[in-house]
Design an enzyme around this catalytic site. Structure first.
Site, PDB file in Angstrom:
ATOM      1  N   HIS A   1       0.836  -1.204   0.000  1.00 36.42           N
ATOM      2  CA  HIS A   1       0.000   0.000   0.000  1.00 36.42           C
ATOM      3  C   HIS A   1       0.865   1.246   0.000  1.00 36.42           C
ATOM      4  CE1 HIS A   1       0.733  -0.958   4.239  1.00 36.42           C
ATOM      5  NE2 HIS A   1       0.501   0.304   4.536  1.00 36.42           N
TER       6      HIS A   1
ATOM      7  N   HIS B   1       0.848   5.408   1.095  1.00 32.27           N
ATOM      8  CA  HIS B   1       0.260   6.461   1.926  1.00 32.27           C
ATOM      9  C   HIS B   1       0.409   7.792   1.209  1.00 32.27           C
ATOM     10  CE1 HIS B   1       0.309   4.113   5.788  1.00 32.27           C
ATOM     11  NE2 HIS B   1       1.233   3.444   5.124  1.00 32.27           N
TER      12      HIS B   1
END
Length: 145
Positions: free
Chosen positions: A107, A109
């Site tokens: 992922h 951010h």
């Protein structure tokens, strides 16, 4: 956890993708989901995850998946900038426990930044109010190109 190992299909992002845990969605397509970080480091902190890969980190991801993830990250960062007018944006991606990774599903951010506002620690900012997060998600989604 190390940089290498099996994918845990019970990690929180896998559970969000299956609809077992709620999230505040900003936008999605057939390959990515973008949602508000439940423990934001700053106002407008969003996460971009793959819906099609079980890569735990950057070292494992398929190149074609990474390409789509990066395009989605850029699109979202542009919308965050347009919607919230931060003075800067930090883009973060952690690999392995020693590298600061806490959820072992690749992922990215997107963390809006303002001068004079301290950045909260990764995963240490306290849980955000879902109503506030929904309003931010709607602002960011409205600013998508």
């Amino acid at each position: 956890m190390s940089l290498h190992g099996p994918y845990d299909s019970d990690n929180i992002f896998a559970r969000i993708l299956r609809g077992e845990i709620p999230s505040v969605k900003v936008w999605e397509d057939n390959q990515v989901l973008v949602f508000m970080d439940a423990f934001p480091q700053s106002r407008g902190h969003t996460l971009v995850i793959s819906k099609v890969s079980q890569a735990r980190n950057l070292l494992e991801v398929e190149p074609e998946v990474l390409s789509h993830l990066m395009a989605a990250t850029q699109r979202t960062a542009r919308a965050v900038e347009k919607a919230l007018s931060p003075e800067g944006i930090s883009l973060m991606q952690f690999n392995g426990e020693a590298g600061g990774q806490t959820v072992f599903h690749l992922h990215f951010h997107i963390v809006p930044r303002w001068s004079g506002t301290a950045l909260k620690g990764h995963g240490q900012g306290g849980m955000a109010d879902p109503t506030d997060q929904q309003a931010l998600a709607e602002q960011i989604a409205a600013a998508l190109d």
